[in-house]
Design an enzyme around this catalytic site. Structure first.
Site, mmCIF file in Angstrom:
data_model
loop_
_atom_site.group_PDB
_atom_site.id
_atom_site.type_symbol
_atom_site.label_atom_id
_atom_site.label_comp_id
_atom_site.label_asym_id
_atom_site.label_seq_id
_atom_site.Cartn_x
_atom_site.Cartn_y
_atom_site.Cartn_z
ATOM 1 N N PRO A 161 0.497 4.449 -1.124
ATOM 2 C CG PRO A 161 -1.429 4.963 -2.356
ATOM 3 C CD PRO A 161 -0.482 3.847 -2.058
ATOM 4 C CG HIS A 170 -5.830 -2.257 10.425
ATOM 5 N ND1 HIS A 170 -4.790 -1.435 10.084
ATOM 6 C CD2 HIS A 170 -5.951 -3.152 9.399
ATOM 7 C CE1 HIS A 170 -4.293 -1.807 8.911
ATOM 8 N NE2 HIS A 170 -4.971 -2.845 8.473
ATOM 9 C CG ASN A 225 -1.978 1.068 1.188
ATOM 10 O OD1 ASN A 225 -1.853 2.048 0.462
ATOM 11 N ND2 ASN A 225 -3.026 0.893 1.977
#
Length: 496
Positions: free
Chosen positions: A386, A421, A384
């Site tokens: 970004p 998360h 990931n």
């Protein structure tokens, strides 16, 4: 007479020489040669030598057929072309999953229901709380923009601006969470989507704050330098011409620039993003078709494959039947991992490339080769991009500049990731079990173990195992607790 007698032998010798040359020439022509060609004798000799060596090599091959070499599958052999084995693995994977899918169809029938997908987002067709919550996010965007405008002209101090940003970013974090928890018409899926949008907005506006602050610091440093030298500012040039297309601070504080950044597929703000020269319509259409197809495929696999497996896993988890728990976990691992891989391609390749192409955003590095990860940090840094760039630019490096050691900074990054998360899972489900938080923090000891004891292919296998087994464990934990909390217990709907 004397002259004639002396010239006679010379003449005869010349005639003999000429005659010999003619004879040689006619012989070469008879053998297929061309008049005046050279080196034919050497070629014939080389051919004879090669024939002799070939006969000798043939004798040696008959006498000796062994040489010093490693087995092909040994690591010392240096062999790396396993394309045929890879194809075999793909075929076996397709055949085994086809059998499972056929078994699922025979047992449960067709469970795919598009209407049920709509109900995951909306309880009441006349009530759209998630969409309304996303529209309200424009208030926080405008608050950030006008705060920056006041800071640019010096109307408010840096301390006041920092306070206003803390209030704004805190509201972005708390307001949607409170709304999801209090509004009864908000579905879990709608809550995840709304909170995901607000989380992205939070990270974007934090980057927006940092970059504009850096621009003010650079402007102040330049102003001090100019005041000391009593010189006029020079016009920056590129290729001999004054630069007019490049955005400069505070000219970037516009609605257009802000909303371009909000919709761009990145979390890190820049005054001048790399831009592609044009929109490729065929590329855009391919990404759009991929998005539509893969979305339908994910929904079908979840409804047809995952939901029955999860439902049939509740009873073993309630009764703590270890053997059946492990069996259900392994049975769920395959569809869960397949859906996760499809989601990765759908989101990070198809969707983000579609948005980037539409906005002519030039930086398309949304992921790297995480599938080759031999360490846990390499995976989290490359799957990931970004988020990794944001953490590196606005969290990890600032901590290092403040004197924090690397290990503590890395643990802090995992803590931040674990918080978000849990934030994106517990609040929409309206229960707090910390399974996602603990799963992320378990990556820290796993990373230390893999880095110390496993290398190369073994490390890569450990990373894949954590992905394949770790995710379904968290899924089963949350689903089990959700069923127990909202339905007062679980019942086995069948045997998968």
């Amino acid at each position: 007479m004397g002259d004639r007698s002396e010239r006679g032998p010379a003449t005869r010798r010349r005639r003999t020489t000429i005659s010999g040359e003619a004879t040689g020439t006619s012989a070469r022509q008879a053998n297929g040669g061309k008049p005046g060609s050279r080196g034919q004798g050497e070629q014939d000799a080389a051919g004879a030598a090669r024939k002799h060596r070939g006969s000798n090599d043939g004798l040696k091959d008959r006498l000796s057929c062994h040489r010093l070499q490693e087995s092909l599958l040994s690591s010392e052999s240096g062999y790396s072309n396993y394309r045929g084995i890879l194809n075999w693995c793909v075929i076996m994977l397709v055949l085994s999953n086809a059998r499972l899918f056929l078994e699922n169809l025979i047992k449960y029938g067709i469970l795919v229901d598009p209407i049920q997908v709509v109900s995951l987002f909306l309880k009441d067709p006349y009530s759209w709380p998630a969409a309304c919550l996303i529209i309200v996010s424009n208030v926080f965007i405008m608050a950030a923009l006008y705060t920056e405008r006041r800071l640019a002209v010096g109307t408010i101090s840096e301390g006041t601006g920092t306070f206003l940003y803390c209030v704004n970013l805190g509201a972005i974090l708390c307001f949607p969470a409170a709304t999801v928890l209090t509004v009864n018409s908000m579905t879990p899926v709608g809550g995840v989507f709304a909170l995901g949008v607000y989380t992205v907005l939070l990270l974007k506006l934090y980057s927006y704050k940092d970059v504009n602050k850096w621009c003010r610091e650079i402007r102040q440093a330049k102003a001090r330098t100019l005041s000391r030298s009593n010189s006029c500012p020079s016009v920056h040039k590129a290729n001999g011409n004054a630069v007019h297309s490049q955005e400069t601070y505070p000219g970037n504080l516009t609605h257009r620039d802000m909303y371009y950044f909000i919709f761009a597929p990145t979390l890190c703000y820049e005054l001048n993003f790399p831009r592609s020269p044009r929109i490729r319509k065929r590329f855009l259409l391919r990404r759009l078709l991929e998005m539509l197809f893969l979305m339908q495929l994910q929904v079908g696999l979840i409804q047809q494959w995952m939901v029955p497996t999860v439902q049939n896993s509740m009873k073993p988890f309630q009764n703590m039947e270890l053997s059946r728990m492990v069996e259900r976990l392994l049975k769920l691992a395959v569809p869960n991992h397949l859906i996760w891989l499809i989601f990765f391609y759908w989101f990070f390749h198809s969707s983000m490339n579609f948005v980037a192409e539409l906005m002519q955003f030039g930086d398309r590095e949304f992921y790297r080769d995480w599938w080759n990860s031999e360490t846990v940090p390499y995976f989290w840094a490359n799957w990931n991009i970004p988020v990794h760039k944001w953490c590196l630019r606005h969290f990890y490096k600032p901590m290092l500049r403040r004197g924090v050691n690397k290990l503590a900074a890395q643990v802090a990054v995992f803590l931040l990731s674990a918080f978000f998360h849990e934030y994106l899972v517990s609040i929409p489900l309206k229960m707090f079990r910390l399974w996602a938080f603990m799963g992320m923090m378990a990556q820290v000891p796993l990373a230390l173990f893999v880095a110390r004891f496993l290398r190369g292919n073994y490390g890569n296998a450990a990373v894949w195992m954590s992905l394949i087994i770790g995710q379904p464990i968290a899924v089963l934990m949350y689903v089990h607790d959700y069923y127990v909390l909202h339905y007062g217990g679980v019942s086995e709907t069948g045997t998968a």
